[in-house]
Design an enzyme around this catalytic site. Structure first.
Site, PDB file in Angstrom:
ATOM      1  N   GLU A   1       0.840  -1.207   0.000  1.00  0.00           N
ATOM      2  CA  GLU A   1       0.000   0.000   0.000  1.00  0.00           C
ATOM      3  C   GLU A   1       0.871   1.252   0.000  1.00  0.00           C
ATOM      4  OE1 GLU A   1      -4.046  -0.753   2.282  1.00  0.00           O
ATOM      5  OE2 GLU A   1      -2.315  -1.301   3.537  1.00  0.00           O
TER       6      GLU A   1
ATOM      7  N   TYR B   1     -15.365  25.999  -1.485  1.00  0.00           N
ATOM      8  CA  TYR B   1     -15.186  24.546  -1.556  1.00  0.00           C
ATOM      9  C   TYR B   1     -14.144  24.143  -2.591  1.00  0.00           C
ATOM     10  CZ  TYR B   1     -19.128  25.434  -4.729  1.00  0.00           C
ATOM     11  OH  TYR B   1     -19.959  25.951  -5.684  1.00  0.00           O
TER      12      TYR B   1
ATOM     13  N   GLU C   1      -8.525   6.025   9.707  1.00  0.00           N
ATOM     14  CA  GLU C   1      -9.049   6.788  10.837  1.00  0.00           C
ATOM     15  C   GLU C   1      -8.185   8.035  11.073  1.00  0.00           C
ATOM     16  OE1 GLU C   1      -8.662   3.524  10.640  1.00  0.00           O
ATOM     17  OE2 GLU C   1     -10.187   2.468  11.815  1.00  0.00           O
TER      18      GLU C   1
ATOM     19  N   LYS D   1     -12.005   3.649   1.028  1.00  0.00           N
ATOM     20  CA  LYS D   1     -10.809   2.968   0.529  1.00  0.00           C
ATOM     21  C   LYS D   1     -11.294   1.793  -0.336  1.00  0.00           C
ATOM     22  CE  LYS D   1      -6.422   1.190   2.295  1.00  0.00           C
ATOM     23  NZ  LYS D   1      -5.632   0.926   3.512  1.00  0.00           N
TER      24      LYS D   1
END
Length: 121
Positions: A23, A55, A75, A100
């Site tokens: 990863e 934004y 997290e 993910k």
């Protein structure tokens, strides 16, 4: 008083987050949803961008976090993204979802996501 919402959904960026070496080496796409709680009345009354959240600028800042320093956990990534949103004084609360979709799960799945809520103290 109930807060208004600005929603930025499906923001995509490539990052190297995760616990597995692959990863970190290969990276993968992450998808971010940011739901901002704020009072949009001052901006609406004066038709004034400076009194609300830009934004487009926020999206760039969030992408920079996803593309930036890797972390083990989504997290942690979600918490960093929430902190960026709350740096804007107009924002009272934020809900961040980090998806993910290519998580290393050895079974068929649609999505892995972490959703957090943060607000000003």
């Amino acid at each position: 008083m109930s807060l208004d919402r600005i929603e930025l959904r499906g923001l995509r960026a490539r990052g190297r987050h995760g616990c597995l070496p692959a990863e970190r080496e290969l990276g993968q796409e992450f998808v971010v949803d940011a739901v901002l709680g704020l009072d949009t009345r001052p901006a609406a009354a004066g038709d004034d961008l400076s009194r609300t959240v830009d934004y487009g600028t926020l999206a760039g800042r969030l992408v920079a976090v996803v593309e930036g320093d890797p972390v083990n956990l989504i997290e942690t990534l979600a918490d960093r993204l929430a902190t960026i949103c709350l740096e804007d004084r107009a924002v009272s609360e934020v809900e961040i979802t980090v998806h993910k979709p290519s998580a290393p799960v050895p079974h068929p799945f649609t999505d892995v996501a972490v959703k957090i809520r943060r607000s000003r103290p």
